[in-house]
Motif scaffolding. Structure first.
Motif, PDB file in Angstrom:
ATOM      1  N   LYS A   1     -19.304  -4.157 -22.447  1.00  0.00           N
ATOM      2  CA  LYS A   1     -19.183  -3.813 -21.019  1.00  0.00           C
ATOM      3  C   LYS A   1     -18.271  -4.807 -20.294  1.00  0.00           C
ATOM      4  CE  LYS A   1     -22.311  -0.451 -20.776  1.00  0.00           C
ATOM      5  NZ  LYS A   1     -22.001   0.903 -20.360  1.00  0.00           N
ATOM      6  N   LEU A   2     -18.350  -6.076 -20.683  1.00  0.00           N
ATOM      7  CA  LEU A   2     -17.546  -7.108 -20.031  1.00  0.00           C
ATOM      8  C   LEU A   2     -16.151  -7.246 -20.620  1.00  0.00           C
ATOM      9  CD1 LEU A   2     -20.146 -10.009 -19.599  1.00  0.00           C
ATOM     10  CD2 LEU A   2     -19.632  -8.124 -18.032  1.00  0.00           C
TER      11      LEU A   2
ATOM     12  N   THR B   1     -19.306 -12.794 -29.638  1.00  0.00           N
ATOM     13  CA  THR B   1     -19.733 -14.178 -29.862  1.00  0.00           C
ATOM     14  C   THR B   1     -19.817 -14.981 -28.561  1.00  0.00           C
ATOM     15  OG1 THR B   1     -17.445 -14.749 -30.389  1.00  0.00           O
ATOM     16  CG2 THR B   1     -18.935 -14.294 -32.247  1.00  0.00           C
ATOM     17  N   ARG B   2     -19.007 -14.638 -27.573  1.00  0.00           N
ATOM     18  CA  ARG B   2     -19.055 -15.359 -26.298  1.00  0.00           C
ATOM     19  C   ARG B   2     -20.433 -15.198 -25.655  1.00  0.00           C
ATOM     20  NH1 ARG B   2     -15.007 -14.608 -21.185  1.00  0.00           N
ATOM     21  NH2 ARG B   2     -13.508 -14.624 -22.884  1.00  0.00           N
ATOM     22  N   ILE B   3     -20.932 -13.976 -25.634  1.00  0.00           N
ATOM     23  CA  ILE B   3     -22.239 -13.715 -25.031  1.00  0.00           C
ATOM     24  C   ILE B   3     -23.353 -14.259 -25.920  1.00  0.00           C
ATOM     25  CG2 ILE B   3     -23.798 -11.955 -24.123  1.00  0.00           C
ATOM     26  CD1 ILE B   3     -21.136 -12.387 -22.518  1.00  0.00           C
ATOM     27  N   GLU B   4     -23.217 -14.121 -27.212  1.00  0.00           N
ATOM     28  CA  GLU B   4     -24.235 -14.646 -28.128  1.00  0.00           C
ATOM     29  C   GLU B   4     -24.394 -16.152 -27.965  1.00  0.00           C
ATOM     30  OE1 GLU B   4     -23.912 -11.407 -31.763  1.00  0.00           O
ATOM     31  OE2 GLU B   4     -22.793 -13.278 -31.910  1.00  0.00           O
ATOM     32  N   ARG B   5     -23.286 -16.867 -27.885  1.00  0.00           N
ATOM     33  CA  ARG B   5     -23.339 -18.327 -27.734  1.00  0.00           C
ATOM     34  C   ARG B   5     -23.913 -18.717 -26.374  1.00  0.00           C
ATOM     35  NH1 ARG B   5     -17.376 -19.051 -30.327  1.00  0.00           N
ATOM     36  NH2 ARG B   5     -18.030 -18.898 -32.505  1.00  0.00           N
TER      37      ARG B   5
ATOM     38  N   LEU C   1     -19.483 -11.313 -15.251  1.00  0.00           N
ATOM     39  CA  LEU C   1     -20.917 -11.116 -15.025  1.00  0.00           C
ATOM     40  C   LEU C   1     -21.182 -10.698 -13.577  1.00  0.00           C
ATOM     41  CD1 LEU C   1     -22.355 -14.192 -16.951  1.00  0.00           C
ATOM     42  CD2 LEU C   1     -22.664 -11.785 -17.584  1.00  0.00           C
ATOM     43  N   ALA C   2     -20.479 -11.339 -12.646  1.00  0.00           N
ATOM     44  CA  ALA C   2     -20.657 -11.012 -11.232  1.00  0.00           C
ATOM     45  C   ALA C   2     -20.313  -9.553 -10.950  1.00  0.00           C
ATOM     46  CB  ALA C   2     -19.803 -11.935 -10.372  1.00  0.00           C
TER      47      ALA C   2
END
Length: 98
Positions: free
Chosen positions: A33-34, A39-43, A59-60
């Motif tokens: 969605k972003l 891996t960016r979100i997982e980390r 995110l905003a």
């Protein structure tokens, strides 16, 4: 009554507990969605990496918040982590005389 100090909360914990879990959304789904690597979100939700301005903006937009909301959490967390570690060094800095 002693003052109880609340430990700083990593913004990844907020993202995980207050956003992803209630939505039953995976890190991979949010990443799609972003339009960022999974891996960016997982980390981030594993609390091993900070929120960047790029991620805060995304995110905003997605969660209808502000980038400042996310970056303020990160800054508060960073200061709580770094403050004690640097306290003795910071104490040695002299105040600029007026």
């Amino acid at each position: 009554m002693p003052i109880q100090i609340v430990p700083a909360i990593h913004p990844g914990e907020i993202l995980r507990e207050e956003y992803l879990l209630p939505l039953n959304m995976s890190a991979g789904a949010l990443a799609r969605k972003l339009r960022v690597p999974r891996t960016r979100i997982e980390r981030l939700i594993k609390e091993t990496h900070p929120i960047t301005s790029d991620t805060a903006l995304r995110l905003a937009k997605f969660f209808d918040t502000t980038p400042q909301y996310w970056l303020q959490m990160q800054m508060t967390y960073d200061l709580a982590q770094d403050g004690p570690a640097l306290a003795s060094e910071i104490e040695q800095i002299e105040v600029l005389a007026a």
